[in-house]
Design a protein around this motif. Structure first.
Motif, mmCIF file in Angstrom:
data_model
loop_
_atom_site.group_PDB
_atom_site.id
_atom_site.type_symbol
_atom_site.label_atom_id
_atom_site.label_comp_id
_atom_site.label_asym_id
_atom_site.label_seq_id
_atom_site.Cartn_x
_atom_site.Cartn_y
_atom_site.Cartn_z
ATOM 1 N N VAL A 241 -14.324 -2.679 15.072
ATOM 2 C CA VAL A 241 -15.188 -3.704 14.826
ATOM 3 C C VAL A 241 -16.682 -3.503 15.258
ATOM 4 N N SER A 242 -17.657 -3.671 14.225
ATOM 5 C CA SER A 242 -19.192 -3.292 14.620
ATOM 6 C C SER A 242 -19.824 -4.432 14.644
ATOM 7 N N ARG A 243 -21.224 -4.716 14.977
ATOM 8 C CA ARG A 243 -21.881 -5.667 14.700
ATOM 9 C C ARG A 243 -23.382 -5.323 14.396
ATOM 10 N N PHE A 244 -23.543 -4.128 13.667
ATOM 11 C CA PHE A 244 -24.796 -3.581 13.051
ATOM 12 C C PHE A 244 -25.339 -4.677 12.149
ATOM 13 N N ALA A 245 -26.801 -4.901 12.598
ATOM 14 C CA ALA A 245 -27.369 -5.885 11.614
ATOM 15 C C ALA A 245 -29.050 -5.509 11.505
ATOM 16 N N GLU A 246 -29.583 -5.996 10.633
ATOM 17 C CA GLU A 246 -31.005 -5.860 10.563
ATOM 18 C C GLU A 246 -31.724 -6.437 11.939
ATOM 19 N N HIS A 247 -32.700 -5.815 12.427
ATOM 20 C CA HIS A 247 -33.314 -6.028 13.845
ATOM 21 C C HIS A 247 -34.476 -7.500 13.319
ATOM 22 N N ALA A 248 -34.519 -8.237 14.245
ATOM 23 C CA ALA A 248 -35.025 -9.502 13.929
ATOM 24 C C ALA A 248 -36.637 -9.184 13.441
ATOM 25 N N PHE A 249 -37.294 -8.221 13.949
ATOM 26 C CA PHE A 249 -38.263 -8.049 13.393
ATOM 27 C C PHE A 249 -38.827 -6.644 13.190
ATOM 28 N N TYR A 250 -38.286 -5.730 13.793
ATOM 29 C CA TYR A 250 -38.749 -4.407 13.774
ATOM 30 C C TYR A 250 -38.277 -3.585 12.343
ATOM 31 N N GLU A 251 -39.424 -2.761 11.721
ATOM 32 C CA GLU A 251 -39.170 -2.059 10.285
ATOM 33 C C GLU A 251 -39.474 -0.802 10.767
ATOM 34 N N CYS A 252 -38.834 0.210 10.099
ATOM 35 C CA CYS A 252 -38.989 1.490 10.349
ATOM 36 C C CYS A 252 -40.200 2.093 9.376
ATOM 37 N N GLU A 253 -40.830 3.060 9.654
ATOM 38 C CA GLU A 253 -41.876 3.613 8.928
ATOM 39 C C GLU A 253 -41.326 4.309 7.743
ATOM 40 N N GLY A 254 -41.603 4.414 6.703
ATOM 41 C CA GLY A 254 -41.560 5.376 5.445
ATOM 42 C C GLY A 254 -41.773 6.801 6.072
ATOM 43 N N GLU A 255 -41.299 7.328 5.034
ATOM 44 C CA GLU A 255 -41.559 9.073 5.139
ATOM 45 C C GLU A 255 -42.785 9.385 5.462
ATOM 46 N N ASP A 256 -43.768 8.824 4.663
ATOM 47 C CA ASP A 256 -45.103 9.121 4.821
ATOM 48 C C ASP A 256 -45.687 7.684 5.317
ATOM 49 N N PRO A 257 -46.129 7.436 6.245
ATOM 50 C CA PRO A 257 -46.439 5.918 7.023
ATOM 51 C C PRO A 257 -47.745 5.498 6.120
ATOM 52 N N GLU A 258 -48.534 6.372 5.544
ATOM 53 C CA GLU A 258 -49.647 6.018 4.782
ATOM 54 C C GLU A 258 -49.408 5.326 3.488
ATOM 55 N N TRP A 259 -48.335 5.875 3.036
ATOM 56 C CA TRP A 259 -48.163 5.766 1.384
ATOM 57 C C TRP A 259 -46.750 4.697 1.243
ATOM 58 N N ASP A 260 -45.776 5.025 2.166
ATOM 59 C CA ASP A 260 -44.258 4.632 1.962
ATOM 60 C C ASP A 260 -44.108 3.278 2.463
ATOM 61 N N ALA A 261 -43.586 2.309 1.965
ATOM 62 C CA ALA A 261 -43.243 0.894 2.340
ATOM 63 C C ALA A 261 -42.256 1.007 3.504
ATOM 64 N N THR A 262 -42.354 0.228 4.502
ATOM 65 C CA THR A 262 -41.403 0.012 5.790
ATOM 66 C C THR A 262 -40.062 -0.280 5.231
ATOM 67 N N GLU A 263 -39.007 -0.283 5.956
ATOM 68 C CA GLU A 263 -37.648 -0.589 5.881
ATOM 69 C C GLU A 263 -36.945 -1.127 7.031
ATOM 70 N N PRO A 264 -36.043 -2.110 6.487
ATOM 71 C CA PRO A 264 -35.615 -2.765 7.659
ATOM 72 C C PRO A 264 -34.717 -1.689 8.741
ATOM 73 N N LEU A 265 -34.603 -2.126 10.128
ATOM 74 C CA LEU A 265 -34.050 -1.192 10.887
ATOM 75 C C LEU A 265 -32.662 -2.122 11.199
ATOM 76 N N ASN A 266 -31.419 -1.066 11.121
ATOM 77 C CA ASN A 266 -30.030 -1.732 11.564
ATOM 78 C C ASN A 266 -30.122 -1.231 12.988
ATOM 79 N N ALA A 267 -29.562 -2.258 13.786
ATOM 80 C CA ALA A 267 -29.468 -2.084 15.246
ATOM 81 C C ALA A 267 -28.128 -2.669 15.505
#
Length: 328
Positions: free
Chosen positions: A34-60
């Protein structure tokens, strides 16, 4: 005076994790997958290119009873205090007993985010103030990371056999869901995300183990859940964080040293380990099995709790020990 050969036992354990508010819930959840992995309440990961790529939700993997906005050392206190109180209560330890014992605590590795907190100098004193304790007769903080609890178990065995204290509480607590640490891990491509498939799910947990001699456990009428016979350590020449894979040398040495009291080439059938999804650890485990093929040729089961609770850093050793003790 106690002898070097006197058996040291684990007679109590308390856990707080993303999949359980106590040891029973946590270990049963892990055994059931049983796991409880879920999107973090507010943190998002940077895209591969932080300047151009959109952020994405973090699973934690976060402990559900702790407010996600609580950060810094305060989050560590929120993790540690509940299992501490549970262990004190279940072991029927009074204030004078606790203050006469040992308290050895594994805390987060001092990365750029953690180092300014001075956990080794201030944390235990602050913890005593919060819990109404004066101090402990013996106390120590370890910040070596995943191996911290195991290092402290070895220290506790020496302290107990020297008769310095009647018991030792060995604990571990860590959280990778702290914002500044997430920034560092994300920028290092270590968090599992769209840009970093070779990453881990950040988790958090706290585990407390009660160690004492078998004789002391009998006098206190504490249950004996497991006997700790030996600890083994090794030095890896190519540690994680470098640009090269592990040689498996350090892990193989640690396993061989731990198994020395069991005689020649004992056969291991169950492994509980800290594999967390990172290629480095997977490669290390594979090459270690090759080095120690006589020992591991008949392994029936390999458990890695990070599948369920995420990587819990300095609490890892305690979590692995809790899973083994609960199974016994």
């Amino acid at each position: 005076m106690k002898t070097d050969q006197e058996a040291i036992v684990i007679s109590g354990c308390a856990v707080l994790s993303p999949v359980g508010l106590n040891m029973g819930q946590t270990c049963a959840s892990i055994r059931a997958g049983v796991s409880r992995f879920a999107e973090h309440a507010f943190y998002e990961c940077e895209g591969e290119d932080p300047e151009w790529d959109a952020t994405e939700p973090l699973n934690a993997s976060s402990v559900p009873v702790i407010d996600p906005s609580i950060d810094g050392p305060e989050r560590l206190f929120q993790l540690i205090v509940p299992p501490m109180k549970t262990l004190f209560s279940e072991a029927k330890l009074k204030r004078k007993d606790i203050e006469a014992g040992g308290f050895l605590l594994s805390l987060p590795y001092p990365d750029a985010a953690v180092k300014p907190w001075l956990l080794d100098k201030m944390f235990i004193d602050d913890l005593c103030r919060r819990t109404g304790l004066k101090s402990f007769k013996v106390h120590k903080v370890d910040q070596s990371g995943h191996t911290g609890v195991f290092c402290l178990i070895e220290d506790a065995m020496a302290i107990l056999r020297a008769g310095e204290v009647p018991f030792c509480i060995v604990g571990g607590a860590d959280s990778y869901v702290l914002e500044e640490r997430l920034n560092i891990l994300d920028q290092s491509w270590r968090i599992k995300s769209g840009k970093a498939v070779d990453g881990f799910i950040p988790g958090e947990a706290a585990v407390m183990l009660l160690l004492e001699s078998a004789r002391e456990a009998a006098l206190r009428m504490h249950p004996v859940w497991a006997t700790v016979t030996h600890c083994g350590f090794g030095k890896e020449p190519q540690p994680i964080g470098t640009d090269v894979n592990s040689t498996g040398k350090g892990l193989a040495e640690a396993i061989e040293n731990a198994l020395k009291p069991l005689g020649e080439a004992p056969e291991i059938q169950w492994v509980v380990c800290d594999l967390n999804g990172e290629n480095y650890r997977g490669f290390e485990w594979g090459i270690t099995q090759t080095r120690l093929r006589k020992i591991f040729h008949d392994v029936k089961r390999v458990n890695h709790p990070a599948d369920c609770v995420g990587d819990v850093g300095a609490a890892t050793g305690g979590m692995l020990a809790a899973c083994a003790v609960h199974a016994f």
